[in-house]
Design a protein around this motif. Structure first.
Motif, PDB file in Angstrom:
ATOM      1  N   ALA A 143       0.842  -1.188   0.000  1.00  0.00           N
ATOM      2  CA  ALA A 143       0.000   0.000   0.000  1.00  0.00           C
ATOM      3  C   ALA A 143       0.881   1.242   0.000  1.00  0.00           C
ATOM      4  N   VAL A 144       0.246   2.374  -0.219  1.00  0.00           N
ATOM      5  CA  VAL A 144       0.891   3.650   0.066  1.00  0.00           C
ATOM      6  C   VAL A 144       0.572   3.981   1.523  1.00  0.00           C
ATOM      7  N   TYR A 145       1.607   4.241   2.295  1.00  0.00           N
ATOM      8  CA  TYR A 145       1.456   4.518   3.724  1.00  0.00           C
ATOM      9  C   TYR A 145       1.571   6.025   3.955  1.00  0.00           C
ATOM     10  N   TYR A 146       0.604   6.548   4.729  1.00  0.00           N
ATOM     11  CA  TYR A 146       0.531   7.978   4.977  1.00  0.00           C
ATOM     12  C   TYR A 146       0.668   8.271   6.471  1.00  0.00           C
ATOM     13  N   CYS A 147       1.385   9.312   6.773  1.00  0.00           N
ATOM     14  CA  CYS A 147       1.497   9.830   8.131  1.00  0.00           C
ATOM     15  C   CYS A 147       0.405  10.876   8.348  1.00  0.00           C
ATOM     16  N   ASN A 148      -0.180  10.871   9.542  1.00  0.00           N
ATOM     17  CA  ASN A 148      -1.264  11.807   9.854  1.00  0.00           C
ATOM     18  C   ASN A 148      -1.042  12.428  11.221  1.00  0.00           C
ATOM     19  N   ALA A 149      -1.348  13.710  11.320  1.00  0.00           N
ATOM     20  CA  ALA A 149      -1.323  14.432  12.603  1.00  0.00           C
ATOM     21  C   ALA A 149      -2.703  15.036  12.822  1.00  0.00           C
ATOM     22  N   ARG A 196      -5.539  16.837  15.722  1.00  0.00           N
ATOM     23  CA  ARG A 196      -5.854  17.399  17.033  1.00  0.00           C
ATOM     24  C   ARG A 196      -7.282  17.904  16.976  1.00  0.00           C
ATOM     25  N   LEU A 197      -8.190  17.176  17.593  1.00  0.00           N
ATOM     26  CA  LEU A 197      -9.613  17.452  17.467  1.00  0.00           C
ATOM     27  C   LEU A 197      -9.987  18.815  18.033  1.00  0.00           C
ATOM     28  N   VAL A 198      -9.353  19.205  19.148  1.00  0.00           N
ATOM     29  CA  VAL A 198      -9.760  20.433  19.816  1.00  0.00           C
ATOM     30  C   VAL A 198      -9.542  21.651  18.915  1.00  0.00           C
ATOM     31  N   SER A 199      -8.544  21.565  18.028  1.00  0.00           N
ATOM     32  CA  SER A 199      -8.300  22.678  17.111  1.00  0.00           C
ATOM     33  C   SER A 199      -8.740  22.342  15.691  1.00  0.00           C
ATOM     34  N   ARG A 200      -9.383  21.186  15.549  1.00  0.00           N
ATOM     35  CA  ARG A 200      -9.845  20.730  14.226  1.00  0.00           C
ATOM     36  C   ARG A 200      -8.695  20.721  13.223  1.00  0.00           C
ATOM     37  N   SER A 201      -7.535  20.319  13.677  1.00  0.00           N
ATOM     38  CA  SER A 201      -6.359  20.253  12.821  1.00  0.00           C
ATOM     39  C   SER A 201      -6.175  18.824  12.329  1.00  0.00           C
ATOM     40  N   ASP A 202      -5.874  18.699  11.054  1.00  0.00           N
ATOM     41  CA  ASP A 202      -5.735  17.382  10.441  1.00  0.00           C
ATOM     42  C   ASP A 202      -4.764  17.527   9.280  1.00  0.00           C
ATOM     43  N   TYR A 203      -3.582  16.944   9.418  1.00  0.00           N
ATOM     44  CA  TYR A 203      -2.536  17.082   8.406  1.00  0.00           C
ATOM     45  C   TYR A 203      -2.087  15.709   7.914  1.00  0.00           C
ATOM     46  N   TRP A 204      -1.693  15.696   6.626  1.00  0.00           N
ATOM     47  CA  TRP A 204      -1.258  14.449   5.992  1.00  0.00           C
ATOM     48  C   TRP A 204       0.082  14.637   5.302  1.00  0.00           C
ATOM     49  N   GLY A 205       0.861  13.554   5.312  1.00  0.00           N
ATOM     50  CA  GLY A 205       2.071  13.531   4.523  1.00  0.00           C
ATOM     51  C   GLY A 205       1.759  13.152   3.083  1.00  0.00           C
ATOM     52  N   GLN A 206       2.793  13.082   2.280  1.00  0.00           N
ATOM     53  CA  GLN A 206       2.612  12.810   0.861  1.00  0.00           C
ATOM     54  C   GLN A 206       2.520  11.319   0.559  1.00  0.00           C
ATOM     55  N   GLY A 207       2.888  10.482   1.522  1.00  0.00           N
ATOM     56  CA  GLY A 207       2.798   9.043   1.354  1.00  0.00           C
ATOM     57  C   GLY A 207       4.105   8.412   0.905  1.00  0.00           C
ATOM     58  N   THR A 208       4.280   7.151   1.286  1.00  0.00           N
ATOM     59  CA  THR A 208       5.450   6.382   0.863  1.00  0.00           C
ATOM     60  C   THR A 208       4.977   4.978   0.490  1.00  0.00           C
ATOM     61  N   GLN A 209       5.489   4.481  -0.606  1.00  0.00           N
ATOM     62  CA  GLN A 209       5.042   3.184  -1.134  1.00  0.00           C
ATOM     63  C   GLN A 209       5.752   2.042  -0.426  1.00  0.00           C
ATOM     64  N   VAL A 210       4.961   1.058  -0.007  1.00  0.00           N
ATOM     65  CA  VAL A 210       5.494  -0.188   0.536  1.00  0.00           C
ATOM     66  C   VAL A 210       4.954  -1.322  -0.334  1.00  0.00           C
ATOM     67  N   THR A 211       5.857  -2.093  -0.888  1.00  0.00           N
ATOM     68  CA  THR A 211       5.489  -3.226  -1.722  1.00  0.00           C
ATOM     69  C   THR A 211       6.096  -4.490  -1.138  1.00  0.00           C
ATOM     70  N   VAL A 212       5.229  -5.455  -0.850  1.00  0.00           N
ATOM     71  CA  VAL A 212       5.676  -6.727  -0.292  1.00  0.00           C
ATOM     72  C   VAL A 212       5.472  -7.800  -1.362  1.00  0.00           C
ATOM     73  N   SER A 213       6.570  -8.286  -1.876  1.00  0.00           N
ATOM     74  CA  SER A 213       6.490  -9.232  -2.981  1.00  0.00           C
ATOM     75  C   SER A 213       7.769 -10.037  -3.060  1.00  0.00           C
ATOM     76  N   SER A 214       7.624 -11.282  -3.495  1.00  0.00           N
ATOM     77  CA  SER A 214       8.802 -12.124  -3.695  1.00  0.00           C
ATOM     78  C   SER A 214       9.316 -11.993  -5.128  1.00  0.00           C
TER      79      SER A 214
END
Length: 117
Positions: A91-97, A99-117
């Motif tokens: 999947a593409v994995y995303y970091c998130n920050a 904070r509900l009290v300030s209605r803040s919601d931030y995302w990173g750009q994502g990084t690809q993880v591929t699990v395959s033989s």
């Protein structure tokens, strides 16, 4: 402007490990719930793991016992240690920050993880 920058993705064989990192800037990091989400190919984004400002962690059932989320408030980083990886972890994995009290919601750009033989 808040920035979340992910790193550590890549191609890995089933059963191996990978460690993702997310570095945050311009944010009161210690006040935020930090999380990792992922979006598999053709599917919706889903929760992987979160860690609150108090250090409480939650995990999706599919990753319990295999993944570990950790945070370092001094360095403003959050990591995801992924062990015993499976092809369905691909999947593409995303970091998130959030904070509900300030209605803040931030995302990173994502990084690809591929699990395959």
């Amino acid at each position: 402007q808040v920035q979340l920058v992910e790193s550590g993705g890549g191609l890995v064989q089933p059963g191996r490990s990978l460690r993702l990192s997310c570095a945050a800037s311009r944010i009161a990091f210690s006040l935020y719930t930090m999380g990792w989400y992922r979006q598999p190919p053709g599917k919706q984004r889903e929760l992987v793991a979160t860690t609150t400002s108090g250090g409480t962690t939650t995990y999706a059932d599919s990753v319990k016992g295999r993944f570990t989320i950790s945070r370092d408030d001094a360095k403003a980083t959050v990591n995801l240690q992924m062990n015993s990886l499976r092809p369905e972890d691909t999947a593409v994995y995303y970091c998130n920050a959030r904070r509900l009290v300030s209605r803040s919601d931030y995302w990173g750009q994502g990084t690809q993880v591929t699990v395959s033989s």
